[in-house]
Scaffold this motif. Structure first.
Motif, PDB file in Angstrom:
ATOM      1  N   LYS A  21       0.877  -1.172   0.000  1.00 58.90           N
ATOM      2  CA  LYS A  21       0.000   0.000   0.000  1.00 58.90           C
ATOM      3  C   LYS A  21       0.911   1.217   0.000  1.00 58.90           C
ATOM      4  O   LYS A  21       1.617   1.463   0.977  1.00 58.90           O
ATOM      5  CB  LYS A  21      -0.931  -0.017   1.210  1.00 58.90           C
ATOM      6  CG  LYS A  21      -1.960  -1.141   1.156  1.00 58.90           C
ATOM      7  CD  LYS A  21      -2.963  -1.034   2.287  1.00 58.90           C
ATOM      8  CE  LYS A  21      -4.037  -2.116   2.155  1.00 58.90           C
ATOM      9  NZ  LYS A  21      -5.062  -2.024   3.230  1.00 58.90           N
ATOM     10  N   VAL A  60       1.892   5.308  -0.716  1.00 62.35           N
ATOM     11  CA  VAL A  60       1.523   6.720  -0.788  1.00 62.35           C
ATOM     12  C   VAL A  60       2.685   7.471  -1.436  1.00 62.35           C
ATOM     13  O   VAL A  60       3.847   7.230  -1.108  1.00 62.35           O
ATOM     14  CB  VAL A  60       1.222   7.296   0.610  1.00 62.35           C
ATOM     15  CG1 VAL A  60       1.162   8.820   0.572  1.00 62.35           C
ATOM     16  CG2 VAL A  60      -0.089   6.733   1.147  1.00 62.35           C
ATOM     17  N   GLU A  90      -1.072  -1.046  -5.123  1.00 63.63           N
ATOM     18  CA  GLU A  90      -2.123  -0.112  -4.692  1.00 63.63           C
ATOM     19  C   GLU A  90      -1.451   1.181  -4.263  1.00 63.63           C
ATOM     20  O   GLU A  90      -0.730   1.212  -3.272  1.00 63.63           O
ATOM     21  CB  GLU A  90      -2.916  -0.716  -3.530  1.00 63.63           C
ATOM     22  CG  GLU A  90      -4.045   0.167  -3.028  1.00 63.63           C
ATOM     23  CD  GLU A  90      -4.765  -0.420  -1.832  1.00 63.63           C
ATOM     24  OE1 GLU A  90      -5.432   0.356  -1.108  1.00 63.63           O
ATOM     25  OE2 GLU A  90      -4.662  -1.646  -1.610  1.00 63.63           O
ATOM     26  N   SER A  91      -1.669   2.248  -5.022  1.00 65.36           N
ATOM     27  CA  SER A  91      -0.948   3.488  -4.732  1.00 65.36           C
ATOM     28  C   SER A  91      -1.855   4.702  -4.878  1.00 65.36           C
ATOM     29  O   SER A  91      -2.872   4.661  -5.574  1.00 65.36           O
ATOM     30  CB  SER A  91       0.267   3.629  -5.655  1.00 65.36           C
ATOM     31  OG  SER A  91      -0.133   3.604  -7.014  1.00 65.36           O
ATOM     32  N   VAL A  92      -1.464   5.773  -4.203  1.00 65.07           N
ATOM     33  CA  VAL A  92      -2.213   7.021  -4.252  1.00 65.07           C
ATOM     34  C   VAL A  92      -1.241   8.178  -4.071  1.00 65.07           C
ATOM     35  O   VAL A  92      -0.262   8.068  -3.333  1.00 65.07           O
ATOM     36  CB  VAL A  92      -3.316   7.059  -3.161  1.00 65.07           C
ATOM     37  CG1 VAL A  92      -2.721   7.014  -1.763  1.00 65.07           C
ATOM     38  CG2 VAL A  92      -4.198   8.295  -3.324  1.00 65.07           C
ATOM     39  N   ILE A 133      -0.806  11.950  -2.633  1.00 69.30           N
ATOM     40  CA  ILE A 133      -1.404  12.927  -1.716  1.00 69.30           C
ATOM     41  C   ILE A 133      -0.574  14.200  -1.791  1.00 69.30           C
ATOM     42  O   ILE A 133       0.609  14.200  -1.429  1.00 69.30           O
ATOM     43  CB  ILE A 133      -1.451  12.422  -0.270  1.00 69.30           C
ATOM     44  CG1 ILE A 133      -2.203  11.085  -0.177  1.00 69.30           C
ATOM     45  CG2 ILE A 133      -2.107  13.462   0.639  1.00 69.30           C
ATOM     46  CD1 ILE A 133      -2.199  10.479   1.222  1.00 69.30           C
ATOM     47  N   GLN A 150      -9.605  11.191   4.497  1.00 73.08           N
ATOM     48  CA  GLN A 150      -9.209  10.119   3.588  1.00 73.08           C
ATOM     49  C   GLN A 150      -7.685  10.062   3.434  1.00 73.08           C
ATOM     50  O   GLN A 150      -7.083   8.978   3.434  1.00 73.08           O
ATOM     51  CB  GLN A 150      -9.859  10.327   2.222  1.00 73.08           C
ATOM     52  CG  GLN A 150      -9.651   9.181   1.248  1.00 73.08           C
ATOM     53  CD  GLN A 150     -10.345   9.422  -0.083  1.00 73.08           C
ATOM     54  OE1 GLN A 150     -11.032  10.429  -0.271  1.00 73.08           O
ATOM     55  NE2 GLN A 150     -10.164   8.504  -1.017  1.00 73.08           N
ATOM     56  N   ALA A 151      -7.055  11.237   3.337  1.00 67.31           N
ATOM     57  CA  ALA A 151      -5.602  11.294   3.165  1.00 67.31           C
ATOM     58  C   ALA A 151      -4.880  10.746   4.392  1.00 67.31           C
ATOM     59  O   ALA A 151      -3.917   9.969   4.272  1.00 67.31           O
ATOM     60  CB  ALA A 151      -5.167  12.725   2.883  1.00 67.31           C
ATOM     61  N   LYS A 197      -4.974   6.992   4.466  1.00 67.05           N
ATOM     62  CA  LYS A 197      -4.042   6.402   3.503  1.00 67.05           C
ATOM     63  C   LYS A 197      -2.616   6.405   4.049  1.00 67.05           C
ATOM     64  O   LYS A 197      -1.864   5.434   3.865  1.00 67.05           O
ATOM     65  CB  LYS A 197      -4.095   7.159   2.178  1.00 67.05           C
ATOM     66  CG  LYS A 197      -5.390   6.996   1.401  1.00 67.05           C
ATOM     67  CD  LYS A 197      -5.539   5.577   0.848  1.00 67.05           C
ATOM     68  CE  LYS A 197      -6.765   5.437  -0.025  1.00 67.05           C
ATOM     69  NZ  LYS A 197      -6.944   4.045  -0.536  1.00 67.05           N
ATOM     70  N   GLU A 240      -2.200   3.657   6.816  1.00 69.25           N
ATOM     71  CA  GLU A 240      -2.193   2.266   6.375  1.00 69.25           C
ATOM     72  C   GLU A 240      -1.077   1.957   5.382  1.00 69.25           C
ATOM     73  O   GLU A 240      -0.874   0.807   5.002  1.00 69.25           O
ATOM     74  CB  GLU A 240      -3.541   1.908   5.744  1.00 69.25           C
ATOM     75  CG  GLU A 240      -3.831   2.597   4.431  1.00 69.25           C
ATOM     76  CD  GLU A 240      -5.207   2.263   3.876  1.00 69.25           C
ATOM     77  OE1 GLU A 240      -5.384   2.372   2.647  1.00 69.25           O
ATOM     78  OE2 GLU A 240      -6.098   1.909   4.666  1.00 69.25           O
ATOM     79  N   ALA A 241      -0.325   2.982   4.973  1.00 71.21           N
ATOM     80  CA  ALA A 241       0.711   2.782   3.959  1.00 71.21           C
ATOM     81  C   ALA A 241       1.851   1.902   4.478  1.00 71.21           C
ATOM     82  O   ALA A 241       2.268   2.016   5.628  1.00 71.21           O
ATOM     83  CB  ALA A 241       1.265   4.128   3.512  1.00 71.21           C
TER      84      ALA A 241
END
Length: 338
Positions: free
Chosen positions: A18, A20, A48-50, A52, A79-80, A83, A86-87
């Motif tokens: 996970k 970020v 799974e990446s995002v 921010i 939400q940020a 993330k 949990e990263a």
């Protein structure tokens, strides 16, 4: 990238993670381009990446592929933060000290994730488990190209990634005119064009979407320019009232500081921009040749960056900041004199 760094990254990415991805506050073309390119790369590998961002970024960058997926820490705070908590891996791009992320700093410092830094600024701090740091690179986007090449191969660079990387290299090299632009930079850019980066369209989307208000603000900035020929220096001031009068939007002053360097004989250019909301004067510094604005900003304005491009801040008033700056020039007379 050295062998140990490459192998460490490959080991991290050999398992589902996970992830970020974080750029610095007030992200520019290099920050957004590099994070988006890395995001596309990781997503294509099944991770799974995002992304921010600490705060919003200019409209002229919001056309880039993947922008709609970016989380804004200020607007999407809950939400940020979830993330980040949990990263398992956090990539930090285009900065090398956690103080550059504004309100996100404490949350990153408390995160249990392994940190990976990709950055080309001077004096990196040691928060990252894996560091790819190279001050000789033109841009973080060129470094992400190298990262992808080393970890997987450039054949994995898609047209979307190429567009993002081209944008960051173009903007951080002043359209390829800065000293950090090397033959390797041009070879990377050529490959990105071959992979689908439409260079003419990208330049148009970044530089040719001015509003009438921005051009009038530029006129105001140029009218305010002070030229100190004896120090080969030019500086601009913009007050909050002047910004408000011209309906200032984020990114509107991008590149204004460079106009000073277009004057014959000028090697040092600065812009001072009042920000009443933050209670500071934001400062951008540029130079030509050997005069180090990085050292100048670090010594006097709580900032830093590169030898020829740096930023800083002042908590004095706009008038006091400009006056203080003028008083400093005599100390650099030997370096600045014609």
């Amino acid at each position: 990238m050295n062998f140990e760094t490459i192998e460490a990254v490959k080991e991290l990415l050999s398992q589902p993670q996970k992830i970020v991805i974080v750029p610095h506050k007030n992200p520019d073309g290099d920050a957004i381009g590099s994070t988006l390119a890395l995001w596309h790369f990781l997503e294509n590998r099944g991770q799974e990446s995002v992304i921010i961002v600490p705060n919003d970024f200019p409209k002229f960058l919001k056309w880039m592929p993947g922008c709609d997926s970016i989380l804004n820490f200020e607007r999407e705070n809950t939400q940020a933060k979830a993330k980040i908590e949990e990263a398992s891996i956090i990539f930090t791009l285009d900065f090398n000290h956690l103080g550059r992320v504004g309100q996100m700093q404490s949350y990153l410092e408390e995160a249990s994730a392994s940190f990976v830094m990709i950055d080309h600024h001077q004096a990196p701090s040691d928060y990252a488990k894996i560091m790819y740091s190279d001050v000789n690179m033109s841009s973080t986007c060129e470094m992400v190209y190298n990262f992808i090449e080393s970890v997987a191969g450039v054949e994995h660079i898609t047209s979307a990634m190429a567009s993002c990387l081209y944008t960051g290299i173009m903007t951080d090299t002043g359209s390829f005119k800065f000293r950090s632009t090397t033959g390797r930079t041009h070879r990377v850019v050529a490959d990105l064009i071959d992979k689908g980066a439409e260079n003419t369209q990208i330049h148009h989307k970044v530089f040719d979407t001015n509003t009438p208000q921005r051009l009038r603000l530029l006129g105001c900035a140029l009218k305010n320019m002070v030229i100190r020929e004896e120090y080969r220096t030019a500086y601009i001031t913009l007050s909050q009232d002047e910004l408000d009068e011209h309906n200032f939007q984020k990114g509107d002053t991008e590149g204004f500081v460079n106009y000073g360097l277009t004057l014959e004989g000028i090697i040092f250019a600065v812009i001072f921009i009042e920000n009443k909301e933050e209670g500071i004067i934001k400062i951008s510094l540029r130079s030509i040749g050997d005069f180090s604005v990085n050292e100048f900003a670090r010594s006097h304005f709580n900032g830093g960056g590169h030898n020829n491009a740096a930023g800083g801040r002042s908590e004095l008033s706009l008038e006091e900041t400009a006056s203080h700056f003028e008083s400093l020039l005599e100390n650099y007379h030997e370096q600045l004199k014609p």
